[in-house]
Design a protein around this motif. Structure first.
Motif, PDB file in Angstrom:
ATOM      1  N   UNK A  61       0.985  -1.100  -0.027  1.00 26.16           N
ATOM      2  CA  UNK A  61       0.061   0.136   0.015  1.00 26.16           C
ATOM      3  C   UNK A  61       1.008   1.171   0.052  1.00 26.16           C
ATOM      4  N   UNK A  62       0.821   1.813  -0.872  1.00 27.50           N
ATOM      5  CA  UNK A  62       1.392   3.352  -1.106  1.00 27.50           C
ATOM      6  C   UNK A  62       2.599   3.049  -2.072  1.00 27.50           C
ATOM      7  N   UNK A  63       3.662   4.012  -2.128  1.00 30.02           N
ATOM      8  CA  UNK A  63       4.866   4.044  -2.937  1.00 30.02           C
ATOM      9  C   UNK A  63       5.958   4.592  -2.287  1.00 30.02           C
ATOM     10  N   UNK A  64       6.972   4.096  -2.612  1.00 28.25           N
ATOM     11  CA  UNK A  64       8.363   4.423  -1.780  1.00 28.25           C
ATOM     12  C   UNK A  64       8.865   3.797  -0.460  1.00 28.25           C
ATOM     13  N   UNK A  67       5.894   2.893   1.706  1.00 32.80           N
ATOM     14  CA  UNK A  67       4.658   2.238   1.549  1.00 32.80           C
ATOM     15  C   UNK A  67       4.633   1.022   2.565  1.00 32.80           C
ATOM     16  N   UNK A  68       3.502   0.581   2.842  1.00 30.75           N
ATOM     17  CA  UNK A  68       3.171  -0.507   3.787  1.00 30.75           C
ATOM     18  C   UNK A  68       3.346  -1.797   3.105  1.00 30.75           C
ATOM     19  N   UNK A  69       4.273  -2.911   3.647  1.00 34.20           N
ATOM     20  CA  UNK A  69       4.293  -4.068   2.968  1.00 34.20           C
ATOM     21  C   UNK A  69       3.456  -4.878   3.645  1.00 34.20           C
ATOM     22  N   UNK A  95       6.664  -0.835   7.218  1.00 40.51           N
ATOM     23  CA  UNK A  95       7.284   0.100   6.080  1.00 40.51           C
ATOM     24  C   UNK A  95       8.285  -0.524   5.030  1.00 40.51           C
ATOM     25  N   UNK A  96       8.271  -0.604   3.896  1.00 44.85           N
ATOM     26  CA  UNK A  96       9.044  -1.096   3.074  1.00 44.85           C
ATOM     27  C   UNK A  96      10.593  -0.788   3.512  1.00 44.85           C
ATOM     28  N   UNK A 138      11.433  -3.417  -5.031  1.00 48.19           N
ATOM     29  CA  UNK A 138      10.581  -3.198  -5.969  1.00 48.19           C
ATOM     30  C   UNK A 138       9.596  -2.067  -5.687  1.00 48.19           C
ATOM     31  N   UNK A 139       9.225  -2.125  -4.414  1.00 49.06           N
ATOM     32  CA  UNK A 139       8.177  -1.202  -4.058  1.00 49.06           C
ATOM     33  C   UNK A 139       8.815   0.158  -3.580  1.00 49.06           C
TER      34      UNK A 139
END
Length: 143
Positions: A61-64, A67-69, A95-96, A138-139
């Motif tokens: 969810x989200x980007x960069x 983002x939540x993994x 978070x990523x 990747x995220x």
């Protein structure tokens, strides 16, 4: 720093004195985990390098880096389902950037898994961690 859910597993393992009890606990964690829908058990989600059938599906969810993994997983082997549950405690809902900063080898060593899994299971666990890291990378890159 590991998640609160993973720290709870560490505390439980400290309480359980012998490996057989810990092994049973891991299996119970796998049994309690929601199974992955059959529709998601496809080649794209299958993890290579595992002796058992293993599927991991990311839901980011989200980007960069913020983002939540999240991920779901399943296996045809109960102990491996349990290992997926351990990885969910380590990585899910983080978070990523935190996923990428986590030293899985060091965290899992706190449980003694490195000493008590067969070489095939250890290789499979490494393959699952590698897949999770690839997804998080990747995220973070916005891919």
């Amino acid at each position: 720093m590991a998640s609160a859910a993973f720290e709870e597993i560490v505390e439980t393992f400290d309480f359980l004195e012998d490996w057989e009890d810990r092994y049973r606990h891991v299996i119970e964690m796998g049994r309690a985990m929601e199974p992955l829908a059959e529709a998601f058990k496809v080649p794209a989600t299958k993890v290579d390098g595992c002796a058992s059938q293993v599927w991991l599906m990311a839901d980011i969810e989200g980007q960069g880096a913020d983002a939540i993994y999240r991920f779901k997983g399943d296996s045809d082997a109960m102990i491996v389902r349990g290992l997926i549950a351990v990885l969910k405690a380590l990585y899910d809902e983080r978070k990523v950037a935190e996923v990428l900063e986590t030293d899985a080898g060091a965290e899992l060593a706190r449980l003694g898994l490195d000493e008590h899994l067969s070489s095939q299971r250890s290789n499979g666990l490494r393959a699952m961690v590698e897949r999770i890291r690839e997804q998080a990378t990747g995220a973070a890159a916005g891919v």
